[in-house]
Design an enzyme around this catalytic site. Sequence first.
Site, PDB file in Angstrom:
ATOM      1  N   ILE A 158      -9.501 -13.742  -5.823  1.00 57.55           N
ATOM      2  CA  ILE A 158      -9.048 -12.368  -5.905  1.00 57.55           C
ATOM      3  C   ILE A 158      -9.093 -11.657  -6.947  1.00 57.55           C
ATOM      4  O   ILE A 158      -9.543 -10.238  -6.829  1.00 57.55           O
ATOM      5  CB  ILE A 158      -7.508 -12.422  -5.534  1.00 57.55           C
ATOM      6  CG1 ILE A 158      -7.139 -13.363  -4.115  1.00 57.55           C
ATOM      7  CG2 ILE A 158      -6.813 -11.104  -5.784  1.00 57.55           C
ATOM      8  CD1 ILE A 158      -5.542 -13.678  -3.998  1.00 57.55           C
ATOM      9  N   CYS A 207      -3.874 -14.279 -11.785  1.00 60.09           N
ATOM     10  CA  CYS A 207      -3.611 -15.674 -12.053  1.00 60.09           C
ATOM     11  C   CYS A 207      -2.407 -16.318 -11.464  1.00 60.09           C
ATOM     12  O   CYS A 207      -1.538 -15.719 -11.102  1.00 60.09           O
ATOM     13  CB  CYS A 207      -3.539 -15.809 -13.504  1.00 60.09           C
ATOM     14  SG  CYS A 207      -2.188 -14.860 -14.383  1.00 60.09           S
ATOM     15  N   ASN A 234      -0.006  -7.761  -8.515  1.00 54.13           N
ATOM     16  CA  ASN A 234       0.198  -8.338  -7.405  1.00 54.13           C
ATOM     17  C   ASN A 234      -0.111  -9.753  -7.125  1.00 54.13           C
ATOM     18  O   ASN A 234      -0.594 -10.267  -6.156  1.00 54.13           O
ATOM     19  CB  ASN A 234      -0.598  -7.325  -6.226  1.00 54.13           C
ATOM     20  CG  ASN A 234      -1.871  -7.187  -6.242  1.00 54.13           C
ATOM     21  OD1 ASN A 234      -2.542  -7.583  -7.236  1.00 54.13           O
ATOM     22  ND2 ASN A 234      -2.594  -6.858  -5.231  1.00 54.13           N
ATOM     23  N   ARG A 236       2.019 -12.886  -9.178  1.00 56.57           N
ATOM     24  CA  ARG A 236       3.581 -13.440  -9.144  1.00 56.57           C
ATOM     25  C   ARG A 236       4.198 -12.860 -10.140  1.00 56.57           C
ATOM     26  O   ARG A 236       3.824 -12.267 -11.254  1.00 56.57           O
ATOM     27  CB  ARG A 236       3.414 -14.924  -9.465  1.00 56.57           C
ATOM     28  CG  ARG A 236       2.717 -15.714  -8.518  1.00 56.57           C
ATOM     29  CD  ARG A 236       3.605 -15.851  -7.205  1.00 56.57           C
ATOM     30  NE  ARG A 236       2.835 -16.875  -6.124  1.00 56.57           N
ATOM     31  CZ  ARG A 236       2.394 -16.394  -5.262  1.00 56.57           C
ATOM     32  NH1 ARG A 236       2.097 -15.089  -5.377  1.00 56.57           N
ATOM     33  NH2 ARG A 236       1.703 -17.114  -4.502  1.00 56.57           N
ATOM     34  N   GLU A 265      12.823 -12.002  -5.815  1.00 50.48           N
ATOM     35  CA  GLU A 265      12.531 -11.369  -4.334  1.00 50.48           C
ATOM     36  C   GLU A 265      13.559 -11.795  -3.147  1.00 50.48           C
ATOM     37  O   GLU A 265      13.491 -12.838  -3.022  1.00 50.48           O
ATOM     38  CB  GLU A 265      10.912 -11.419  -3.749  1.00 50.48           C
ATOM     39  CG  GLU A 265      10.000 -10.953  -5.079  1.00 50.48           C
ATOM     40  CD  GLU A 265       8.578 -10.901  -4.939  1.00 50.48           C
ATOM     41  OE1 GLU A 265       7.753 -10.357  -5.670  1.00 50.48           O
ATOM     42  OE2 GLU A 265       8.402 -11.890  -3.816  1.00 50.48           O
ATOM     43  N   HIS A 284       6.239  -6.488  -1.976  1.00 48.71           N
ATOM     44  CA  HIS A 284       5.109  -7.500  -1.765  1.00 48.71           C
ATOM     45  C   HIS A 284       4.446  -7.714  -0.545  1.00 48.71           C
ATOM     46  O   HIS A 284       4.587  -8.408   0.372  1.00 48.71           O
ATOM     47  CB  HIS A 284       5.944  -8.870  -2.008  1.00 48.71           C
ATOM     48  CG  HIS A 284       5.395  -9.969  -2.199  1.00 48.71           C
ATOM     49  ND1 HIS A 284       5.770 -11.209  -2.918  1.00 48.71           N
ATOM     50  CD2 HIS A 284       3.986 -10.704  -1.972  1.00 48.71           C
ATOM     51  CE1 HIS A 284       4.992 -12.161  -3.255  1.00 48.71           C
ATOM     52  NE2 HIS A 284       3.955 -11.742  -2.586  1.00 48.71           N
TER      53      HIS A 284
END
Length: 319
Positions: A158, A207, A234, A236, A265, A284
């Site tokens: 990512i 990460c 985006n 954790r 969350e 999220h």
Amino acid sequence: MKIVVLDGYTENPGDLSWSGLEALGELTVYDRTPPELVRERIGDAEAVYTNKVPLPGEVIEDCSALRFIGVLATGYNVVDVAAARERGIPVCNVPTYGTAAVGQYAIAMLLEICHHVAHHSEAVHAGRWQQGPDWCFWDYPLIELDGKTMGIIGFGRIGRATGKIAKAMGMRVLAYDAFPCDEGRALGEYVPLDVLLADSDVIALHCPLFPKTRGIINRESIAKMKDGVILLNNSRGPLIVEEDLAAALNSGKVYAAGLDVVSDEPIRADNPLLSAKNCLITPHISWAPRESRRRLMDVAVENLRAFLAGRPVNVVNKQ
């Protein structure tokens, strides 16, 4: 085989099909499951899927028929993987479904911070352009990214997807990662974390959440950043000490933040970032394009099919 999905709504709110799992057994899908109903809903099922419903060790121990745990996500911290290993239950995640979507979303947040497209469109629809004294207007500083430096903490699939887009926009890419690779070297320059913090105009977090990365963005690391840096997360939420970021946003040390994740969350009403300056927060959804969710579904089905064939794949709790 009895198969239970504890919280299927976010993965499939109705635009996908559960037919792949239905072909493998007797399927029950719940949109959502509160913690007090987890044991009851798993019951005598042999396979269970969860996205964000916690499966602690005591639940895994009590559900004696359970043979397979599937996670409808890449992160698997909601499952007590050690307890599952003790019972010989494989925990299988979906590692690569959202690479393109999450990288794209990081850049989307950055571009919104740089141009405030939605705000200016709303202003036009409200009549401000037609009533204005000039032929154009803008309410925020507009930022050109060409020639600026993007620092990416976590340069896996990512992170590299984000770096590829940043490089295409003319940005210099710096990367901090424990496992450098040739693909990463082709996109950017691997540097120590302190160098990345000091030299980057934009910092993106990609990460995993491990003990050593929890709170990696804090008062001390922020102090090492450029004044006016832009921060994106985006990955954790707990990678950031939220009180420290809020203070840095309010002081102007951090110009703006784009966040698709927070530490707890859904977000709590007392989260300090809700009242911080220049803080873009979304619920999220980086992972949620239909194309991405379809890939997730396909891999989730294949995980169970491989397990039934005696060749489990994507197992995160191997002996």
